[in-house]
Write an enzyme that holds these catalytic residues in place. Structure first.
Site, short mmCIF file in Angstrom:
data_model
loop_
_atom_site.label_atom_id
_atom_site.label_comp_id
_atom_site.label_asym_id
_atom_site.label_seq_id
_atom_site.Cartn_x
_atom_site.Cartn_y
_atom_site.Cartn_z
N GLU A 90 6.35 -5.92 6.26
CA GLU A 90 6.18 -4.74 6.90
C GLU A 90 5.39 -5.14 8.12
O GLU A 90 4.70 -6.21 8.51
CB GLU A 90 5.48 -3.72 5.95
CG GLU A 90 6.26 -3.35 4.86
CD GLU A 90 5.65 -2.42 3.79
OE1 GLU A 90 5.20 -1.68 4.43
OE2 GLU A 90 5.61 -2.85 2.40
N HIS A 138 3.60 7.80 9.75
CA HIS A 138 4.42 6.81 9.52
C HIS A 138 5.55 6.99 10.37
O HIS A 138 6.21 8.26 10.58
CB HIS A 138 5.02 6.97 8.10
CG HIS A 138 5.66 5.74 7.56
ND1 HIS A 138 7.11 5.18 8.04
CD2 HIS A 138 5.40 4.75 6.60
CE1 HIS A 138 7.36 4.25 7.31
NE2 HIS A 138 6.28 4.17 6.65
N ARG A 190 1.76 0.09 12.85
CA ARG A 190 2.38 1.26 12.81
C ARG A 190 2.12 2.41 13.99
O ARG A 190 2.73 3.11 14.40
CB ARG A 190 1.92 1.96 11.64
CG ARG A 190 3.06 2.54 10.74
CD ARG A 190 2.28 2.80 9.09
NE ARG A 190 3.20 2.06 8.27
CZ ARG A 190 3.07 1.99 6.75
NH1 ARG A 190 1.97 3.02 6.52
NH2 ARG A 190 3.59 1.32 6.16
P1 FAD Z 1 -2.92 9.76 -5.17
O1 FAD Z 1 -2.03 8.96 -5.88
O2 FAD Z 1 -2.59 10.68 -4.18
O3 FAD Z 1 -3.32 10.66 -6.49
C1 FAD Z 1 -4.55 11.76 -6.15
C2 FAD Z 1 -4.49 12.49 -7.25
O4 FAD Z 1 -5.37 13.36 -7.24
C3 FAD Z 1 -3.08 13.27 -7.89
O5 FAD Z 1 -3.09 12.96 -9.30
C4 FAD Z 1 -3.64 14.59 -7.51
O6 FAD Z 1 -2.81 15.63 -8.46
C5 FAD Z 1 -5.07 14.77 -7.97
N1 FAD Z 1 -5.73 15.65 -7.37
C6 FAD Z 1 -6.12 15.78 -6.11
N2 FAD Z 1 -6.78 17.00 -5.70
C7 FAD Z 1 -7.21 17.21 -7.06
C8 FAD Z 1 -7.86 18.42 -7.59
N3 FAD Z 1 -8.64 19.19 -6.75
N4 FAD Z 1 -8.11 18.67 -8.85
C9 FAD Z 1 -7.50 17.85 -9.58
N5 FAD Z 1 -6.61 16.73 -9.34
C10 FAD Z 1 -6.49 16.91 -8.01
N6 FAD Z 1 0.66 2.66 0.20
C11 FAD Z 1 0.85 1.22 -0.06
O7 FAD Z 1 -0.16 0.36 -0.10
N7 FAD Z 1 2.24 0.83 -0.33
C12 FAD Z 1 3.17 1.62 -0.08
O8 FAD Z 1 4.32 1.35 -0.44
C13 FAD Z 1 3.03 2.79 0.40
N8 FAD Z 1 3.91 3.96 0.24
C14 FAD Z 1 3.85 5.31 0.42
C15 FAD Z 1 4.74 6.03 0.35
C16 FAD Z 1 4.54 7.49 0.57
C17 FAD Z 1 5.82 8.37 0.59
C18 FAD Z 1 3.31 7.87 0.45
C19 FAD Z 1 2.93 9.34 0.66
C20 FAD Z 1 2.38 7.20 0.48
C21 FAD Z 1 2.33 5.72 0.57
N9 FAD Z 1 1.38 4.75 0.62
C22 FAD Z 1 1.61 3.45 0.25
C23 FAD Z 1 -0.06 5.17 0.39
C24 FAD Z 1 -0.45 4.97 -1.19
O9 FAD Z 1 0.56 5.68 -1.80
C25 FAD Z 1 -1.53 5.94 -1.22
O10 FAD Z 1 -2.47 5.81 -0.24
C26 FAD Z 1 -2.24 5.76 -2.59
O11 FAD Z 1 -1.04 5.90 -3.70
C27 FAD Z 1 -3.42 6.69 -2.98
O12 FAD Z 1 -3.68 6.65 -4.12
P2 FAD Z 1 -4.88 7.61 -4.89
O13 FAD Z 1 -5.02 7.28 -6.35
O14 FAD Z 1 -6.01 7.50 -4.05
O15 FAD Z 1 -4.33 8.91 -4.66
C1 SIN Z 2 6.37 2.16 3.58
O1 SIN Z 2 6.83 1.78 2.41
O2 SIN Z 2 6.76 1.76 4.64
C2 SIN Z 2 4.90 2.60 3.39
C3 SIN Z 2 4.26 1.50 3.12
C4 SIN Z 2 2.51 1.97 3.33
O3 SIN Z 2 2.40 3.37 3.61
O4 SIN Z 2 1.77 1.18 3.00
#
Ligand code: FAD
Ligand code: SIN
Length: 538
Positions: free
Chosen positions: A118, A246, A292
């Protein structure tokens, strides 16, 4: 909530993405009583939609120094080098943990992992499960959580933390001089009432804030709740101006911005202009695989230059079988009327990732005793001014491991105390019949952020955004204190709070660095400094 057990836990985790679930597993395995509260269905999270994968050094040709250098390069001088090294060094071990939990990363015919490439990576190092990596990780973690005795409550929305200071103000005697977390208030969306839960440790794992923008890759849960909650107990937020856009989401006229993973460009797809010219090579030596921020700005410039509402992503040079390697992207393009093997995909940038957040140390601790933060909600110093692709899943899983160890030691050492927490008082207010105010304010917020706080900024645009958002904050707060709480009110309240912090951070930065590009200060400042913004006065 279970009626048989009390509402007192050793650790309460808000959020069931990769950060919250990984953290919960490790602390529960040590024998502590852990609850996870999550505001929608348990799998609904940014994690669940991650496509590209998780970056870590696992191949013979790669090494830690290269991963560190790529991360520092993408971060444009603002990463904390010690943090980068520490987090990335733990990567391979945490990947092993995920494999042990049942994540079946895609592999080559000879059994070695299939590694994607990437933007900004000098080597192939992105482990993936085809293009549904996040879902595979989320499923595996949820399956393991179910076996560990963790109480997981869906449709509970964390509203606010209860601290010693707050409890004292409400007339509850709390022993000891130190301010600390005692628990929190949660809105039970099924029963439409607020409950109080006590815990000496609360982990915010609430993810990002993409929903502050009109167009985003993030699902509806990403409303910046954790940063807003932390701000309301007096904590500053760090580097919030660095919103990553993105470069490639499927162009549509509604808010459905389906992500086209960068890994597609890693396999040879190219961004082309209206005449079919691959324009990225004019902007960076790495062309389509530049970091990016560079790619998103180049697309923005190209769209403004040509007047076209999108650019296109062409696939003829790709060396892989598209439907086999990217089945999820392929299906979603077909659903939207484009066969990516035959026709270039219309793409535009969209708000994707929050590089800033609640500042934490390398054990996930924040500036408030008992409060920890992990995942996208936190700002560790790894990403600096621009996150290297696929470093965020890695950061979450590494930090959850470190944080869990720290929390277990904290819980082992603590003196147990029994404090009667102040209960939530709803007041004598009716359920609101003025929902239109909320939806109007939400639309205005998202459009303001998109138009004035986007990929290219200026002081004037940011000031305009600030004055509109401050009005929205006032209106929503007034509404909040005069209505019964519900999910949409709670989310809008947090969104305007976080948007105000983002804009204030952006106005502070008098330079262009990484994801923050402003026409008024197009160059880098001599020294790289983090931005810390204090909570707004209420
Ligand atoms: P999240 O996975 O967002 O989880 C947050 C949780 O908190 C959820 O369960 C939500 O419901 C809960 N929550 C929020 N507020 C509250 C509240 N007030 N009360 C109760 N529950 C609450 N990163 C990579 O490294 N590689 C990738 O390939 C990649 N692809 C991506 C593709 C997409 C479409 C997106 C959107 C992001 C991508 N990212 C990627 C970024 C990565 O997915 C996120 O940064 C990461 O998953 C965040 O994880 P997290 O556990 O911090 O939050
Ligand atoms: C992607 O798959 O392009 C997202 C990867 C990332 O946000 O880290």
């Amino acid at each position: 909530m279970s009626r048989k057990r009390s509402n007192q836990y050793d650790l309460v985790i808000i959020g069931s993405g990769i950060a919250g679930l990984s953290f919960a597993l490790k602390v529960a395995q040590a024998g502590f009583r852990v609850a996870i509260f999550t505001k929608k269905d348990k799998a609904e999270s940014n994690t669940n939609y991650a496509q590209g994968g998780i970056a870590a050094v696992t191949s013979a040709g790669d090494d830690l120094d290269k991963h560190v250098n790529d991360t520092l390069e993408a971060g444009d001088g603002l990463c904390d080098p010690k943090v980068v090294e520490e987090i990335l060094r733990d990567g391979p071990d945490r990947i092993k943990d995920l494999v042990d939990l049942g994540v079946a990363f895609s592999s080559l015919e000879d059994g070695r992992p299939s590694l994607g490439k990437e933007g900004g990576h000098s080597e192939r190092r992105v482990l993936h499960v085809k293009d549904v990596t996040g879902k595979a990780i989320e499923d595996a973690l949820l399956a393991n959580i179910a076996e560990q005795g963790v109480d997981l409550f869906e449709h509970f929305f964390a509203i606010d933390l209860i601290t010693a200071t707050k409890a004292s103000k409400l007339g509850v005697k709390v022993p000891g001089p130190q301010d600390r977390v005692l628990g929190l208030y949660l809105y039970d969306a099924n029963k439409e009432k607020v409950v109080t839960v006590g815990a000496p440790v609360v982990l915010l794992a609430t993810g990002g804030a993409g929903q502050t923008y009109l167009y985003t890759t993030n699902p509806s849960i990403a409303t910046g709740d954790g940063v807003a909650m932390a701000s309301r107990v007096g904590l500053s937020a760090m580097n919030l101006e660095f919103i990553q856009f993105h470069p490639t989401t499927f162009h549509s006229l509604d808010n459905d911005r389906f992500l086209i993973t960068e890994a597609v460009r890693g396999e040879g797809a190219k961004l082309i202009d209206v005449k079919g010219y691959p324009f990225l090579k004019k902007h960076h030596p790495l062309a389509d695989l530049a970091p990016r921020d560079v790619v998103a700005r180049a697309i923005d410039r190209e769209m403004k230059r040509s007047g076209s509402p999108f650019v296109r992503l062409a696939t003829p040079d790709m060396k892989v079988d598209f439907p086999g390697r990217f089945p999820n992207v392929y299906e979603n393009c077909l659903k939207r009327g484009v066969n990516p093997v035959e026709t270039p995909i219309p793409v535009v940038p969209a708000a994707h990732y929050s590089c800033g957040g609640i500042p934490t140390k390398l054990d996930c601790s924040t500036g408030l005793a008992g409060l920890y933060a992990c995942g996208e909600v936190a700002c560790t110093g790894l990403h600096g001014a621009n996150r290297l692709a696929s470093n965020s899943l890695l950061e979450a899983v590494v930090m959850a491991h470190r944080g869990a160890e720290a929390v277990c030691s904290f819980l082992d050492a603590r003196k147990k105390e029994k404090i009667q927490l102040p209960v939530w008082v709803d007041g004598d207010v009716p359920a609101s019949d003025e929902r239109v105010v909320l939806s109007h304010n939400l639309d205005e917020l998202k459009r303001t952020m998109w138009d004035y706080v986007g990929i290219v900024r200026s002081t004037k645009r940011l000031q305009r955004a600030q004055s509109r958002i401050r009005n929205l904050v006032r209106e929503i707060n007034e509404y909040y204190w005069n209505a019964k709480v519900d999910l949409s009110l709670l989310e809008v309240r947090n969104l305007v709070c976080v948007a105000e912090l983002i804009v204030r951070s952006a106005l502070r930065r008098k330079e262009s660095r990484g994801l923050h590009y402003t026409l008024d200060y197009p160059d880098l400042a001599e020294t790289a400094e983090d931005t810390l913004v204090r909570p707004a006065r209420r």
